[in-house]
Design a protein around this motif. Sequence first.
Motif, PDB file in Angstrom:
ATOM      1  N   GLN A 173       8.947  -0.848 -10.838  1.00 10.17           N
ATOM      2  CA  GLN A 173       8.136  -1.716  -9.975  1.00 10.17           C
ATOM      3  C   GLN A 173       9.016  -2.725  -9.242  1.00 10.17           C
ATOM      4  O   GLN A 173       8.822  -3.001  -8.061  1.00 10.17           O
ATOM      5  CB  GLN A 173       7.078  -2.447 -10.816  1.00 10.17           C
ATOM      6  CG  GLN A 173       5.961  -1.522 -11.277  1.00 10.17           C
ATOM      7  CD  GLN A 173       5.205  -2.078 -12.461  1.00 10.17           C
ATOM      8  OE1 GLN A 173       5.596  -3.076 -13.071  1.00 10.17           O
ATOM      9  NE2 GLN A 173       4.115  -1.433 -12.808  1.00 10.17           N
ATOM     10  N   ARG A 196      10.558  -1.098  -6.395  1.00  3.84           N
ATOM     11  CA  ARG A 196       9.621  -0.923  -5.283  1.00  3.84           C
ATOM     12  C   ARG A 196       9.440  -2.228  -4.522  1.00  3.84           C
ATOM     13  O   ARG A 196       9.335  -2.231  -3.296  1.00  3.84           O
ATOM     14  CB  ARG A 196       8.266  -0.441  -5.801  1.00  3.84           C
ATOM     15  CG  ARG A 196       8.272   1.001  -6.150  1.00  3.84           C
ATOM     16  CD  ARG A 196       6.867   1.563  -6.099  1.00  3.84           C
ATOM     17  NE  ARG A 196       6.877   2.841  -6.760  1.00  3.84           N
ATOM     18  CZ  ARG A 196       6.588   3.013  -8.038  1.00  3.84           C
ATOM     19  NH1 ARG A 196       6.238   1.988  -8.768  1.00  3.84           N
ATOM     20  NH2 ARG A 196       6.642   4.194  -8.577  1.00  3.84           N
ATOM     21  N   GLY A 234       0.828  -1.200   0.000  1.00  7.91           N
ATOM     22  CA  GLY A 234       0.000   0.000   0.000  1.00  7.91           C
ATOM     23  C   GLY A 234       0.863   1.250   0.000  1.00  7.91           C
ATOM     24  O   GLY A 234       0.631   2.186  -0.771  1.00  7.91           O
ATOM     25  N   ASN A 273       2.452   1.645  -3.491  1.00  7.35           N
ATOM     26  CA  ASN A 273       1.565   1.549  -4.659  1.00  7.35           C
ATOM     27  C   ASN A 273       1.790   0.271  -5.458  1.00  7.35           C
ATOM     28  O   ASN A 273       1.904   0.289  -6.679  1.00  7.35           O
ATOM     29  CB  ASN A 273       1.761   2.739  -5.607  1.00  7.35           C
ATOM     30  CG  ASN A 273       1.224   4.007  -5.005  1.00  7.35           C
ATOM     31  OD1 ASN A 273       0.227   3.974  -4.283  1.00  7.35           O
ATOM     32  ND2 ASN A 273       1.899   5.114  -5.274  1.00  7.35           N
ATOM     33  N   LEU A 274       1.874  -0.842  -4.754  1.00 13.31           N
ATOM     34  CA  LEU A 274       2.169  -2.109  -5.438  1.00 13.31           C
ATOM     35  C   LEU A 274       1.005  -3.095  -5.371  1.00 13.31           C
ATOM     36  O   LEU A 274       1.145  -4.225  -5.813  1.00 13.31           O
ATOM     37  CB  LEU A 274       3.401  -2.760  -4.791  1.00 13.31           C
ATOM     38  CG  LEU A 274       4.767  -2.286  -5.262  1.00 13.31           C
ATOM     39  CD1 LEU A 274       5.852  -2.891  -4.394  1.00 13.31           C
ATOM     40  CD2 LEU A 274       5.017  -2.638  -6.714  1.00 13.31           C
ATOM     41  N   LEU A 275      -0.114  -2.657  -4.811  1.00  8.41           N
ATOM     42  CA  LEU A 275      -1.197  -3.612  -4.536  1.00  8.41           C
ATOM     43  C   LEU A 275      -1.666  -4.357  -5.787  1.00  8.41           C
ATOM     44  O   LEU A 275      -2.050  -5.514  -5.712  1.00  8.41           O
ATOM     45  CB  LEU A 275      -2.377  -2.890  -3.872  1.00  8.41           C
ATOM     46  CG  LEU A 275      -2.135  -2.553  -2.384  1.00  8.41           C
ATOM     47  CD1 LEU A 275      -3.201  -1.614  -1.865  1.00  8.41           C
ATOM     48  CD2 LEU A 275      -2.053  -3.817  -1.537  1.00  8.41           C
ATOM     49  N   ASP A 276      -1.590  -3.695  -6.955  1.00  5.73           N
ATOM     50  CA  ASP A 276      -2.069  -4.342  -8.187  1.00  5.73           C
ATOM     51  C   ASP A 276      -1.056  -5.313  -8.781  1.00  5.73           C
ATOM     52  O   ASP A 276      -1.345  -5.991  -9.757  1.00  5.73           O
ATOM     53  CB  ASP A 276      -2.398  -3.273  -9.247  1.00  5.73           C
ATOM     54  CG  ASP A 276      -3.565  -2.417  -8.817  1.00  5.73           C
ATOM     55  OD1 ASP A 276      -4.329  -2.891  -7.956  1.00  5.73           O
ATOM     56  OD2 ASP A 276      -3.695  -1.279  -9.311  1.00  5.73           O
ATOM     57  N   GLU A 294      10.809   9.266  -3.819  1.00  9.29           N
ATOM     58  CA  GLU A 294      10.052   8.241  -3.089  1.00  9.29           C
ATOM     59  C   GLU A 294      10.870   7.648  -1.953  1.00  9.29           C
ATOM     60  O   GLU A 294      10.363   7.403  -0.863  1.00  9.29           O
ATOM     61  CB  GLU A 294       9.606   7.142  -4.053  1.00  9.29           C
ATOM     62  CG  GLU A 294       8.424   7.575  -4.888  1.00  9.29           C
ATOM     63  CD  GLU A 294       7.832   6.433  -5.696  1.00  9.29           C
ATOM     64  OE1 GLU A 294       7.922   5.276  -5.273  1.00  9.29           O
ATOM     65  OE2 GLU A 294       7.286   6.716  -6.775  1.00  9.29           O
TER      66      GLU A 294
END
Lengths: 278, 367
Positions: free
Chosen positions: B138, B141, B119, B122-125, B175
Amino acid sequence: MPSVTDRRSPGEWVQFAVGGLIVAAMFYPTVWMVLSAFKTNREIFRDPFGLPDQWLWGNFAEAWTEGRLGSLYLNSIIVTASAVTISVFFATAAAFAFSRLEFPFRRTLHRLMLIGLLLPPPVVAIPLFSILRDLDLLNTRWALILPGAAWSLSLTVFIMYGYFQQVRTDMEEAAMLEGANTWQIFRDISLPMVWPSMLTMAIVNTINIWNELMFALLFIVEEEKQTLPVGLIRFFGRYSTDYSMVFAALTITTLPILALYFLLQRHVIAGLSATAMD
Amino acid sequence: MGAVTIRDLRKSFGALDVLQAVDLEIAEGEFLVLVGPSGCGKSTLLRMIAGLETVSSGEIWIGGADVTEVLPRDRNIAMVFQSYALYPHMTAAENMGFSLRLRRAPKPRIAEEVDKAAGVLNLLDYLKRKPRELSGGQRQRVAMGRAIVRDPKVFLFDEPLSNLDAKLRVQMRTEIRALHRRLGATTIYVTHDQIEAMTMADRIVVMNGGRVVQVGSPLELYDRPSDIFVAGFIGSPSMNFVPARIEGDAAVVENGGPGARFPLGAMASRLPGAVKVTLGIRPEHLSLGSSSLPTLRTRVEVVEPTGAETLLSTRLGGVEVVAVVRDRVAPGIGEEIDLFIEPSKLHFFDSEGRALAPLDRATGGPR
C-alpha cells in the motif's frame, strides 16, 4: 512455573541495589527540600531528616506573598518561554542548514558555532554586559532572553545536527522533486520529523534558562524585572534566614519544571517511536 | 514532450569516476530499465536525471529542453524511491496531494486529483491512514499515486520493489507496467533484478563499472549479448561459460567427452591465429536424452527439482555447468551424464570477453 524474579542471579540483584542507591541519592535532596518546606525553621534544625510534626501548608502561601513570587514567576516564564522558543527554532534551522545545504565556509561556521559549548559563562559576562549596555538593553527582559537563547544555541545545534544526520534525506528529496523550495522543505517535511528532538531540547533549555542565575544577577537591577533564582536570594538575610520559607519558595520554583519534564518526556518517547517509519 | 536525451554524461567523486561518458536516447512514452550490479552507477544516473546529483560534465535534455543546470523542482519529473519516501506525518491523501498543495491548487481540485489517482491504484479506502498504518504494498501504491498526481513528463523509479516480498513484487511489477500503459508517460526504472528488467522493459540498458555495456530490447539482450558480462547478467540461472580451444573448424572442450566438439562454421575465419574461445551455454538450452547434437560430458553434483523443471548442477573439470531440464527422471549424484545442446543456441566469446556472432539457428552456420 518460576517467575522472572526467581531466575535473577545474585549479580543482577547487586546491580539493582547499586542502581537503587544511585536513584535514592539523586532524588533524596528533592524529597528533603519538599519535606523541609512543611516544617518550621526550628524543626528543620532539630530533626532535619524526619517527617514534619505538623504539615504547615501555610508556608507556601507565606513564601508566595513575602517573596513576591508572583511577579518573579511571570518574569521567569516570559524570559524562559521566549529564549527557549528562539533558541530551539533557530538552532533547528541552523542544524538543517549545516546538515543539508551547501554553502561557503559551512564546516568552518559549524565548528565555530560548536566552540560555544566550551565557553564557561563568566568568560563572556563582561563583554556581554558591554554589548547589552551599548544596545541599551540592560535592565530589560531582552538582557536575559537574548543571551539565554544564544547560550543555548551551541548545544541545541550540536544535538539537532546529530539528529538530522540520522534522518534519511529521501523524503526531503521527494519534496524537492515535488516542487518544494528549501523553506517549504524545512517547514513541511523536516520540522515535523525532528519535533521529538526539538521537544527534548526545549526541556533541556527550559531547565537551564529557568535556573540561570549569573546573567540574571548581572544584567537586571530593577526588582520588578528579576527572575525566580534572583528572587530566592531575598530569603537569605544578613543575620538570619528562615529556611522553611526558603524551602517552600524553592519547592514552588522547582515544581513546574519537574511537572514539565515528566509531562513532555512521555510525548518525546511517543514522538520518537512515531518518527521511525520502517 | 517527454523524450529524454543524455549526452556524454559523466560523474566523478574526486578521482573516482562513477559514471563514464553515458549517451542515451529515451523515446517519449518508452519504458526504459537501467539494470546492473550494485555500484554500477545506475542509481547515480537516475538521480542525475532527477537533478538530485550534480553533473560533472555532459548534458541532460528532457522534452527538448536542456535541464542539466535546472533545479529538480523545475524538471517536471516524479520519482518513486526504494524506501517510498512517504512523509510520515501526513496521511496517504496528504502525501499524494502535497505537490498540488505546493502549487497552491484549490482544495476541491486537490481532493479530485487524489481521488482519481487513488481510484486507479485501489487506494480509496486507505486515504486517511498514515504511512505507518499501511502495508508495504500500500505504501508503494501511495508513492506511485503521489507521482501520478504530479502529472510529470517523466516517471523515475529507483528500485521500487526491493523492499517487498517475492509475491507482492510480481504483482506490483504487473501493476506498474499496466499503469505505464495507461498513462503513457516516459518511464526510467532502475533495478538490479534482471527478471524485473526482462519482464517490464521496452528496452534495457545494462550498466557495469559506470559504463553502458549494451542497450536493447529484453530478447535482444537475451539472444545476442554483446559481451560475457551481459551474457552472464541477463538470464536466470546465469549462462554457463566453458573454456574451449580451437581445433580446425571447431571449438573443443577439454575433458568434455567425445561429443564436446562444437563447429565454428564460417566464424573460424574470423579468429585468425586464435587458440581459445569461451562457449556460452544457457542452462535452459541444455537437455538430457540422446541426440546427434554436440554433447558435454559432466558429473552431477546437485539435483534440485522445482516441479515444473529440474535444476542440475554439474561439474566439467574445474567449471560448474548448470542445466535446467524438463525431465522428471533425474540422474543420480556423482553420475556422469551427456548434456546435449543445439549448435544454434551456442554463444562464442573471444579472449577479451567480446561476443562473436552467434551461429544461425537454421543452418548451424554463422549469421
